[in-house]
Motif scaffolding. Structure first.
Motif, PDB file in Angstrom:
ATOM      1  N   ASN A   1       1.015  46.268 -14.120  1.00 13.21           N
ATOM      2  CA  ASN A   1       1.886  45.628 -13.909  1.00 13.21           C
ATOM      3  C   ASN A   1       1.191  44.469 -15.214  1.00 13.21           C
ATOM      4  O   ASN A   1       0.549  44.027 -15.456  1.00 13.21           O
ATOM      5  CB  ASN A   1       0.866  44.395 -12.141  1.00 13.21           C
TER       6      ASN A   1
ATOM      7  N   GLU B   1       2.071  40.642 -16.834  1.00 15.41           N
ATOM      8  CA  GLU B   1       3.216  39.314 -16.697  1.00 15.41           C
ATOM      9  C   GLU B   1       2.672  38.552 -18.104  1.00 15.41           C
ATOM     10  O   GLU B   1       1.139  38.078 -18.418  1.00 15.41           O
ATOM     11  CB  GLU B   1       2.741  38.257 -15.319  1.00 15.41           C
TER      12      GLU B   1
ATOM     13  N   ASN C   1       5.052  42.121 -21.994  1.00 17.85           N
ATOM     14  CA  ASN C   1       6.060  40.887 -21.615  1.00 17.85           C
ATOM     15  C   ASN C   1       5.928  39.374 -21.824  1.00 17.85           C
ATOM     16  O   ASN C   1       5.081  38.873 -21.293  1.00 17.85           O
ATOM     17  CB  ASN C   1       6.211  41.113 -20.781  1.00 17.85           C
TER      18      ASN C   1
ATOM     19  N   THR D   1       7.794  36.705 -21.879  1.00 14.91           N
ATOM     20  CA  THR D   1       8.110  35.630 -20.639  1.00 14.91           C
ATOM     21  C   THR D   1       7.595  35.404 -19.738  1.00 14.91           C
ATOM     22  O   THR D   1       7.221  35.989 -18.539  1.00 14.91           O
ATOM     23  CB  THR D   1       9.563  36.102 -20.096  1.00 14.91           C
TER      24      THR D   1
ATOM     25  N   GLY E   1       5.880  34.191 -15.958  1.00  9.51           N
ATOM     26  CA  GLY E   1       6.768  33.878 -14.637  1.00  9.51           C
ATOM     27  C   GLY E   1       7.358  35.154 -14.517  1.00  9.51           C
ATOM     28  O   GLY E   1       7.847  35.410 -13.218  1.00  9.51           O
ATOM     29  N   ASN E   2       7.429  35.959 -15.520  1.00 16.67           N
ATOM     30  CA  ASN E   2       8.461  37.585 -14.850  1.00 16.67           C
ATOM     31  C   ASN E   2       6.873  38.689 -14.689  1.00 16.67           C
ATOM     32  O   ASN E   2       6.412  38.593 -16.154  1.00 16.67           O
ATOM     33  CB  ASN E   2       9.200  37.364 -16.160  1.00 16.67           C
ATOM     34  N   GLU E   3       7.525  39.312 -13.735  1.00 22.54           N
ATOM     35  CA  GLU E   3       6.480  40.443 -13.890  1.00 22.54           C
ATOM     36  C   GLU E   3       7.007  41.969 -14.058  1.00 22.54           C
ATOM     37  O   GLU E   3       8.724  41.867 -13.243  1.00 22.54           O
ATOM     38  CB  GLU E   3       6.100  40.308 -12.808  1.00 22.54           C
ATOM     39  N   SER E   4       6.860  42.826 -14.815  1.00 28.43           N
ATOM     40  CA  SER E   4       7.309  43.574 -14.949  1.00 28.43           C
ATOM     41  C   SER E   4       6.126  44.999 -13.963  1.00 28.43           C
ATOM     42  O   SER E   4       5.443  44.873 -14.432  1.00 28.43           O
ATOM     43  CB  SER E   4       7.600  44.040 -15.927  1.00 28.43           C
ATOM     44  N   ASP E   5       6.508  46.026 -13.446  1.00 25.59           N
ATOM     45  CA  ASP E   5       5.453  47.662 -13.913  1.00 25.59           C
ATOM     46  C   ASP E   5       6.321  48.570 -14.281  1.00 25.59           C
ATOM     47  O   ASP E   5       7.281  48.767 -14.584  1.00 25.59           O
ATOM     48  CB  ASP E   5       6.099  47.806 -11.594  1.00 25.59           C
TER      49      ASP E   5
ATOM     50  N   ASP F   1      12.466  47.722 -16.307  1.00 28.64           N
ATOM     51  CA  ASP F   1      12.717  46.431 -17.489  1.00 28.64           C
ATOM     52  C   ASP F   1      12.661  46.796 -19.373  1.00 28.64           C
ATOM     53  O   ASP F   1      12.900  46.062 -19.565  1.00 28.64           O
ATOM     54  CB  ASP F   1      11.586  45.197 -16.808  1.00 28.64           C
TER      55      ASP F   1
END
Length: 452
Positions: A386, A388, A393, A395, A397-401, A430
């Motif tokens: 994960n 952020e 990643n 950005t 505030g944007n989370e990606s998995d 993403d």
């Protein structure tokens, strides 16, 4: 992110209270079976067939009769070493009761070859790792469809011996290949130490370890440039089960440090670590001020826990400062005589010089390794990563998995050779990981390691 930190701790505690037990001691190194470079940094518990696990006594073979008949009066080690010529299928030697190696042939590693060897506490050696993978993985394996030299490695070491009091030793490592640029001192942007030892865009040289070590009794101290104690996977190829690497290891953990690290053996079951380092992945220039430390616990002969942490200022690169905290928790469990389970949880939270989010990542890696013989083991790794505001990643505030499943085999046809084919599946909705195939990717890879 506090919930991730809490989840990491709770998951480990719940696992530790419910793990199956009954295997061999977890204080060894899995790749001792492969006679990998001593002191290379692996944290893999030994599994498989050893003299102390009752190998062969349960069901030695009466090969003349074509059946396996229990006979605990037989010589355990004889059956463990030689197996059965007649092809019995149940519990012969070290074959785990599958009968597989009666068909494929006995496991005969032969005598290991050492180019330099050992003289007293002085030793030297190395390995050559060559591999191929079908798709790019931005985790060392970034050159698809090419047969490449990953690691041509040389090391020399004087191990300390404190049985008679004070002693001094040290170690030096050198690498050439496509993995070298990922293990250089890239933490500072001024190309200091080995960061400009490149040979084209992909190949290069590195000196990832150069340290002195002094010890007295149960206390030892390293001073210089050395590998991190964070995590379970390492840079050195013979100390990993898989050819490819985890996202957590590559993006959220340091590789090397420069500074001082003390190790104290509190008891046979407890070791504590503590020291000061110049940040992450730095050479002999100031790149930060951070604490590196942790504790290793052998809860019993089957379960060990390692907690390691870095806290402070990690890097000053190009005028950008990164400071914060990260930890790695590793549980290493011998579920049975032949089955090993590893659970790893990493948490990283850093800010820049303006106290804004720099990186926030959380990962869980789980490994299962089944050792059939000294010549063959099979394993699987599943990772949830994960991110952020990480290097993947940007950005806030944007989370990606990202998820990845890897399945592979370690085959050892000789004491000096390891072959590691694997198939890997990555899922990245993403599309932040840089996979060749976008959201989903299937990658086949195979490498061979020649030890000397």
């Amino acid at each position: 992110m506090k919930r991730k930190l809490l989840f990491s701790t709770l998951a480990l505690l719940c696992f530790g209270g419910n793990a199956l037990a009954g295997g061999p001691s977890a204080d060894g190194n899995y790749h001792a079976l492969y006679q990998a470079a001593p002191g290379a940094g692996g944290q893999i518990a030994q599994v498989g067939c050893t003299d102390d696990v009752g190998c062969g006594c349960e069901t030695p073979c009466d090969c003349d009769a074509g059946v396996c008949e229990p006979d605990c009066g037989a010589d355990m080690i004889e059956y463990c070493d030689s197996g059965c010529d007649g092809g019995c299928d149940a519990g012969c030697g070290c074959g785990g009761g599958l009968g597989l190696f009666d068909k494929l042939g006995q496991c005969d590693l032969g005598e290991p070859f050492a180019l330099f060897g050992q003289c007293g506490n002085l030793s030297a050696g190395g390995w050559v790792q060559m591999g191929y993978h079908t798709d790019a993985l931005p985790l060392f394996n970034s050159r698809p469809d090419e047969f490449q030299l990953h690691q041509a490695w040389l090391w020399a070491e004087k191990a300390i011996d404190t049985s008679c009091g004070f002693d001094i030793g040290g170690r030096i490592d050198y690498i050439y290949g496509t993995d070298s640029q990922d293990t250089q001192a890239f933490g500072i942007a001024n190309n200091h130490w080995d960061n400009d030892w490149d040979n084209g865009p992909d190949y290069g040289h590195a000196m990832p370890q150069l340290y002195l070590e002094a010890g007295y009794g149960d206390l030892s101290v390293k001073v210089g440039h050395f590998y991190t104690i964070i995590g379970w996977e390492v840079v050195t190829a013979p100390d990993n089960f898989f050819y490819s690497h985890a996202y957590t290891m590559y993006n959220s953990e340091p590789f090397t440090h420069t500074g001082a690290l003390a190790t104290l053996a509190v008891s046979e079951d407890v070791e504590v670590y503590g020291g000061y380092t110049l940040g992450w992945d730095s050479g002999f220039e100031d790149n930060g001020d951070s604490f590196l430390g942790g504790v290793s616990l052998a809860l019993n002969e089957d379960i060990s826990l390692i907690y390691a942490t870095v806290a402070g200022r990690f890097a000053d690169k190009g005028g950008n400062t990164e400071k914060g905290y990260m930890h790695s928790i590793v549980a290493d469990v011998a579920l049975t005589d032949q089955l090993q389970y590893i659970f790893q949880s990493d948490f990283l939270d850093t800010e820049d010089q303006n106290n804004r989010l720099a990186r926030n990542t959380f990962g869980i890696n789980q490994y299962l390794i089944y050792t059939l013989t000294d010549c063959l083991a099979a394993g699987a790794r599943f990772e949830w990563y994960n991110v952020e505001g990480s290097v993947l990643n940007q950005t806030a505030g944007n989370e990606s998995d990202i998820y990845a499943l890897t399945m592979g085999v370690n085959y050892k046809p000789h004491a000096n050779v390891i072959v590691r084919p694997e198939i890997r599946f990555d899922w990245d909705d993403d599309q932040i990981a840089g996979l060749d195939e976008g959201e989903e990717q299937t990658t086949f890879g195979i490498d061979t390691i020649f030890l000397f």
